[in-house]
Every structure is written in C-alpha cells, then in structure tokens.
Design a protein around this motif. Sequence first.
Motif: not given
Length: 289
Positions: A68, A98, A62, A95, A64-65
């Motif tokens: 976060e 994002t 996945s 990522s 990182p949020n």
Amino acid sequence: MRKIAIVTDSNSGITQDEGRKLGISVLPMPFYINEVMYLEGVTLSQEEFYERLKKDEPISTSQPNPGEVCGLWDTLLKEYDEIVHIPMSSGLSASCETAMGLARDYEGKVQVVDNQRISVTQKQSVLDALALAQAGKNAAEIREILEAEKLESSIYITLETLKYLKKGGRITPAAAAIGTVLNLKPVLQIQGEKLDAYSKVRGKKQAKRVMLKALKEDLDNRFAEYAENGDMCLEMAYTGNREEAEEFKKEVQEMFPDYEIQMDPLSLSVACHIGHGALAVALTKKATV
C-alpha cells in the motif's frame, strides 16, 4: 520548481479530511482487535477504539502494508516529481525503517524523514515540510532540514491509569498495584526516540503542575533562543478525554498567554500503551524557511 508530495501517517493526528484540505496524503495506521484488522480514521474511529479498549479487547498495533505504501508512492509520482514521507519516530515503530528500505528502489525520488516525531510534533513536521516545499526546497533538502532539528521538541504525558503500562510490561504488577493505592501518576516524556519516565507524583493535579513546570524550564533554558525568535509551537494532546483536556488547556493558556495552542487527539499507537484519560503537552521548534 519541482512538485513535492508530502506523505505522513495517522500517528501525526492528521485526519483523512484534514489531509485532503492540506493537500497531503495520510496513511492510516492498522490495528488488530480480536485478530481483525482496522485502519485508523477509515474503519476505526477514535471513539470506537476507546470503547474497545475499555472492554479489554486484545489490541495490537501494526504498520502500513508495504504494498500500500509503494502503491501510494507510485500513484503520487505520476503527478509529482518527488515525495517527502514523514512516518512516526523510528524509536516507536518499525514503519520508518520499512519505508526507508522501500525508498531505496525509488532512486532518490522518495525521501523518508526519520526525525523522531509523533502526534502533535509529527504534525508540525508535516506543516514545516509543506512550507519548505512552497519555498522551493527539493525533497532531499526538506529531509535534511527536518532531520537536523529532530531533537528540538518535547512531549510530556500524564496518565489516568497504570493498567496499560503494566500490561505492556513497562512496570511490574506490584508497582502498578502500589501506584494505584497511593494514587501515583507518572509523567512520561518523549524527547527523541523513546517514551521514558520523567517524574512520579501523587494525583493528576500535581502531575499537571509538573508538566507546566517542565514546559517553562524548556522555554527558559533548552529552547530559550528559539522562543525569543518566536520559533516555538506549544501543543497539547489527549486520549479520549476532550472535556478534561479543554479545561487543562485554559490553565496552559493562562501560563503561556503569548502562544496559540494547537490541540489534537493523541496518536492511537501511543494510546494503546497508556490508555484512556491521558493528557499531554508539547513544544516543537518550527523549521526555518
């Protein structure tokens, strides 16, 4: 001189402890195992990851949020003027994209570097960013320098098993079965965005020879000018097989005695797709400071 914070993710191979020593922040990459989330280097060690992989437990990667990521940036910007964020290659994970989207709200204070790096080559980008920041470059200048040289690196990887390439749909079950019977070992490469096929040979010994030859050809041709100026770094990586990697390192050192070899575990995000027992060699140009 502006205070620059450097952020990367655990795909760089930089551990949380190493990050603290270097004075940088390392975002742990999340993994889902049996639908439970783990964070690389925080709640999931390299050893635990390979144990779970061997048991054929369902593992997915996945990113990182976003909360976060922004939380970390907000905290750093209380102490620093700007941030250089170096995620793994945009060709291997979403990522990076994002982070670029999130950075738009930070009015240029956060510069996200998309320089197509992963593992040991990504780590070199982090070290370059630190050197450039110490030399007085601002965040935008550091991003421009790193992105201008984004393709000046090579990674060559050979695998122990075709199982995970089959699992990920990169090769057909029939090709995997034939390859296993014939002891075929693929050599893969990362030069830029994707993990691509480079060569296919019988046995790991021959695969190592192919990788050494590829390194020599790159240093003699593609990177000849940089090598002459002492700007190339020689690196190695492995997936859980440190002893085998140490033995191979001796061979690599013998062939390239003028280089100091940096060796780290390969990113778990890549290990998910290639399995335990892989060996990798890499070349990366250092940024000119």
